[in-house]
Design a protein around this motif. Structure first.
Motif, PDB file in Angstrom:
ATOM      1  N   LYS A 289       3.006   7.209   4.435  1.00 57.17           N
ATOM      2  CA  LYS A 289       2.511   7.759   5.927  1.00 57.17           C
ATOM      3  C   LYS A 289       1.399   8.931   5.225  1.00 57.17           C
ATOM      4  O   LYS A 289       1.277   9.918   5.944  1.00 57.17           O
ATOM      5  CB  LYS A 289       3.311   8.398   6.825  1.00 57.17           C
ATOM      6  N   ILE A 290       0.843   8.658   4.331  1.00 58.52           N
ATOM      7  CA  ILE A 290      -0.444   9.331   3.749  1.00 58.52           C
ATOM      8  C   ILE A 290      -1.696   8.869   4.530  1.00 58.52           C
ATOM      9  O   ILE A 290      -2.021   7.939   4.385  1.00 58.52           O
ATOM     10  CB  ILE A 290      -0.831   9.582   2.425  1.00 58.52           C
ATOM     11  N   ALA A 291      -2.319   9.953   5.186  1.00 56.24           N
ATOM     12  CA  ALA A 291      -3.629   9.518   6.121  1.00 56.24           C
ATOM     13  C   ALA A 291      -4.508   8.890   5.151  1.00 56.24           C
ATOM     14  O   ALA A 291      -4.862   9.549   4.257  1.00 56.24           O
ATOM     15  CB  ALA A 291      -3.916  10.648   6.774  1.00 56.24           C
ATOM     16  N   SER A 292      -5.107   7.716   5.525  1.00 54.87           N
ATOM     17  CA  SER A 292      -6.324   7.158   4.778  1.00 54.87           C
ATOM     18  C   SER A 292      -7.018   6.090   5.748  1.00 54.87           C
ATOM     19  O   SER A 292      -6.565   5.394   6.457  1.00 54.87           O
ATOM     20  CB  SER A 292      -5.568   6.254   3.387  1.00 54.87           C
TER      21      SER A 292
ATOM     22  N   ASP B 260       0.696  -1.114  -0.010  1.00 58.36           N
ATOM     23  CA  ASP B 260       0.046  -0.015  -0.055  1.00 58.36           C
ATOM     24  C   ASP B 260       0.811   1.108   0.033  1.00 58.36           C
ATOM     25  O   ASP B 260       1.381   1.572   1.061  1.00 58.36           O
ATOM     26  CB  ASP B 260      -0.919  -0.064   1.089  1.00 58.36           C
ATOM     27  N   VAL B 261       1.023   1.756  -1.215  1.00 55.41           N
ATOM     28  CA  VAL B 261       2.041   2.985  -1.275  1.00 55.41           C
ATOM     29  C   VAL B 261       1.647   4.175  -0.424  1.00 55.41           C
ATOM     30  O   VAL B 261       2.376   4.499   0.186  1.00 55.41           O
ATOM     31  CB  VAL B 261       1.962   3.313  -2.668  1.00 55.41           C
TER      32      VAL B 261
END
Ligand SMILES: Cc1ncc(C[n+]2csc(CCOP(=O)(O)OP(=O)(O)O)c2C)c(N)n1
Ligand SMILES: [Mg+2]
Length: 770
Positions: free
Chosen positions: A465-468, A459-460
């Motif tokens: 560390k991009i919030a999702s 999961d790129v």
């Protein structure tokens, strides 16, 4: 690679002849020998069978391994029956009764035929595509340790060339490429004829490109050995042959040697004198019939050379009606030999009169041991399997808490709880969705259980560390199979996963989600899944005009009517989260029960106040299709009957009216489908002498004979209006009978008459009409 002994080829050719004879005879017998009770044409496809007996002989008596599974072109069904007749697993009686009641089915049927049919076929294209999804399910099961590597097999589809026009094949091809599908052989019976006529020229080069670009190996079997040698020795003749259009070639096959000679003379003149001299008319006809799909050596070689797991398309050139009097004729699709033709052909096939059903009739003493040995060898794995039920323990499921809930959100929460709790149910669930995983509330489940991919995919976004809220990594232990937006594929995937117990011995509990209106997109595939008795849970959400601002293109109207007419699929439409929980629990049990079926849940995004329950008495009724949410007075003159998301309006109207109408009842319908089924079943029982009142009859008989019923549903009003016919009570049906549009709920409910005032008006009207 092991080369088959030369005697095997001879035996295979004999088996090819036996299959061509037996399939044609089975059809002939049904049409011309068996007594007809109604004068109707029985039908059958002798030409489509003759076209692929060589391919099927090479497969079933040589190439197939014990775990391989085959989807047979529907109109070659009689060849499959003939194969099983030779193997001893089909009876003469069933063949004599081909297309008769209880006899061998016209098109191979998993559920109705006594022979082992791996995949039912009939609606062309679907049998092809399901093999890709079954292969994926095999990968899934081995990756999850639910199937031994040693038990893996290959999936074979036998395809008509015109069948390649079905778009669902390409949807499956694309999905397969994304999932790196393997262990597939798709074999095209390239007879260049469809039902109506000869098929479009030069398409096969396009097919070739399409498949190669999706990572497939394409093997063209254009020429048999004899014809290849003749054409290689004579380039002009080869160029002439290859320039013939499909229609011209078919016509020449039909007309035979004399016509071939004339045509070659005309087209090639002097250049062909020597060739024509060396061949009499019979030799010419035989030579030009030696196409790849009729040449046993070529077929065996090609199959032997494709033993790796690369998906392979074989384009096997054939003649439709090969060896029969109408070979190559454009009208031969449903053509039947007449009795005179049959008698002549019987003689040519060396079959003695009265010995037509003898399995090895006309096989000489010298050849017999070889043929029998091949049959014995092929018998092993072609037996009907146990269906693999009774493997999943479904625990009691917990009702999600909350005073206000939407059924769609509750569905996601119930699944999340299952995922967290673990156990066989959690491990056997496999979810799948055509790009609406998140918007149908499967997200929390996927966060817990992950996406399935044979090769891990990171999961790129998570890594960066991009919030999702949504984890989107895949591994071979994941339990969600994400599909592209092709609802046909969803249903084919559900069919394949829903047959995992039958095909692989390990039952899965497949759940598929989509938006309710888009069921229509995959309807034939859904029917196909049910026809084969694949078992799954279909969750369709959101639904109805209750979807509000999304507008008319997304607001479903008729799926409850579709479900009302769909065997093998039970429709539930819960209003409350506790009803939904009970339905899901039952749906999982039905997946794993020999007498069960699949379930369709029609859910909503509308959050509504949950009802308070005094006890569990509602539960049994809710699972049977309806219960009194507000009990009517005995002999009451009116009742409101409501389903699903509009229950708050029904409850409010009930509150408003109950002072004026003290006996007014409110019936919550959870499944018009089940109510209707049990109603008609109870009638059928009464006709056979047993008295039984169906659930809906019991419920409605609490009202007066002349009671007025106001039905309301966020769907076609006919979903519930039939309830007036049960006891002959009057009915005022409310529902959606025009396309929806954007709007908020008060506006939409007022415009489409789904609100409280519509109910009170309808109640008043029906009572006044008395
Ligand atoms: C979805 C669907 N549409 C139409 C039909 C009717 N139908 C049956 S076979 C056929 C033509 C098949 O031609 P082809 O695939 O080339 O098979 P062949 O008999 O030539 O081997 C048609 C139109 C069907 N069975 N399924
Ligand atoms: Mg064809």
């Amino acid at each position: 690679m092991l080369k088959p002994a030369a005697t095997d080829i001879e035996s295979l050719k004999i088996l090819d002849d036996r299959l061509r004879w037996l399939s044609a005879w089975t059809i002939h017998h049904a049409n011309h020998v068996r007594e007809s009770a109604d004068g109707l044409k029985v039908g059958g496809h002798q030409a489509s069978c003759a076209s692929m007996t060589s391919i099927m002989a090479a497969l079933y008596f040589h190439a197939l391994g014990p775990n391989d599974r085959v989807a047979v072109k529907p109109h070659a069904g009689p060849v499959l029956h003939a194969i099983h007749y030779l193997l001893g697993s089909q009876s003469r009686e069933a063949l004599e009764n081909f297309r008769g009641f209880g006899g061998a089915q016209s098109y191979p049927s998993r559920t109705k035929d006594r022979i082992p049919v791996d995949f039912s076929t009939g609606s062309v294209g679907l049998g092809v595509a399901i093999t890709a999804f079954s292969s994926l399910i095999q990968d899934y099961l081995t990756a999850h340790g639910m199937m031994d590597e040693a038990d893996r097999g290959r999936f074979v589809a036998l395809i008509g060339d015109a069948e390649l026009d079905e778009g669902n094949i390409y949807e499956a091809l694309i999905e397969g490429a994304k999932h790196d599908v393997r262990n597939l052989w798709w074999i095209v019976d390239y007879n260049r004829q469809s039902l109506d006529a000869t098929s479009a020229d030069r398409m096969f080069e396009r097919f070739d490109e399409i498949f190669r670009s999706c990572g497939w190996r394409v093997v063209e079997l254009r020429y048999g050995k004899k014809l290849k040698a003749a054409l290689d020795a004579n380039p002009k003749l080869k160029a002439w042959f290859e320039a013939l259009s499909n229609a011209e070639l078919s016509a020449l096959h039909y007309q035979g040697g004399e016509a071939l000679r004339k045509r070659i003379e005309t087209d090639l003149g002097k250049g062909a004198v020597a060739f024509l001299k060396a061949h009499d008319d019979a030799a010419l006809a035989s030579l030009f019939s030696d196409l790849g799909g009729h040449c046993m050596e070529s077929l065996v070689e090609a199959f032997d050379a494709a033993q790796d797991d690369v998906p392979t398309l074989f384009i096997a050139w054939t003649i439709k009606g090969f060896g029969l009097p109408f070979a190559g004729h454009k009208d031969n699709h449903a053509g039947l030999m007449n009795p005179t033709q049959m008698t002549a052909w019987r003689g040519a096939m060396g079959v003695a009169e009265g010995q037509e059903w003898e399995p090895l009739e006309s096989v000489g003493d010298n050849a017999r041991p070889g043929v029998e040995a091949l049959i014995d060898k092929s018998r092993i794995a072609r037996e009907k399997r146990n269906r693999g039920f009774g493997q999943i323990e479904t625990p009691a499921l917990t009702v999600p808490s909350g005073e206000e809930q939407a059924t769609q959100a509750a569905f996601g929460r119930i699944l999340l709880e299952i995922a967290k709790a673990g156990g066989t149910l959690a491990d056997r669930i496999v979810t799948t969705s055509p790009d609406v995983t998140v918007s149908t509330n499967l997200g929390a489940w996927v966060n817990q259980r992950g996406l399935f991919r044979r090769e891990a995919v990171e999961d790129v976004f998570a890594k960066q560390k991009i919030a999702s809220a949504q984890k989107w990594s895949a591994a071979n232990k994941g339990q969600h199979i994400e599909l592209g937006i092709a609802e046909n594929n969803l249903f084919l995937m559900l069919a394949a996963a829903g047959l995992a117990g039958d095909l692989f011995g390990s039952r899965l509990a497949p759940i598929g989600t989509l938006y309710d209106p888009f069921i229509a997109r995959g309807l034939d595939a859904l029917n196909y899944a049910c026809y084969q008795d694949g078992r799954f849970l279909l969750v369709a959400t959101p639904s109805g005009i209750t979807l509000g601002p999304e507008g008319g293109a997304h607001q479903s109207i008729n799926p409850p009517l579709i479900a009302l007419g769909q065997p093998g699929l039970r429709h539930y439409e819960p209003a409350f989260a506790d009803e939904l929980t009970a339905m899901m629990e039952l749906a999982f049990r039905l997946i794993d029960d020999p007498d069960g079926e699949s379930t369709y849940l029609r859910l909503s995004t509308r959050s509504i106040r949950q009802v308070e329950r005094e006890n569990d008495d509602w539960r049994e009724g809710a699972l049977q299709g309806a219960y009194w949410l507000r009990e009517p007075g005995n002999g009451s003159e009116a009742a409101i009957i409501a389903m699903g998301a509009v229950m708050p309006e029904a409850l409010a109207a009930w509150e408003e009216l109950r002072e004026d109408l003290p006996g007014l009842g409110l019936l919550s319908v959870t499944s018009p489908d089940l109510l209707h089924r049990h109603w008609t079943a109870a009638q059928a029982k009464r006709w056979s002498g047993r008295r039984e009142q169906s659930h809906i009859e019991q419920l409605l008989s609490q009202l007066g004979r002349n009671a007025g019923l106001v039905t309301i549903t966020d769907a076609a009003p006919a979903s519930l209006s039939w309830l007036g016919g049960v006891l002959g009570q009057r009915v005022a049906p409310l529902g959606v009978d025009r396309f929806g549009q954007t709007g908020n709920l008060p506006d939409l409910y007022a415009a489409y008459r789904l609100d409280g005032s519509a109910i009170t008006e309808a109640v008043a009207e029906i009572l006044l009409a008395e």
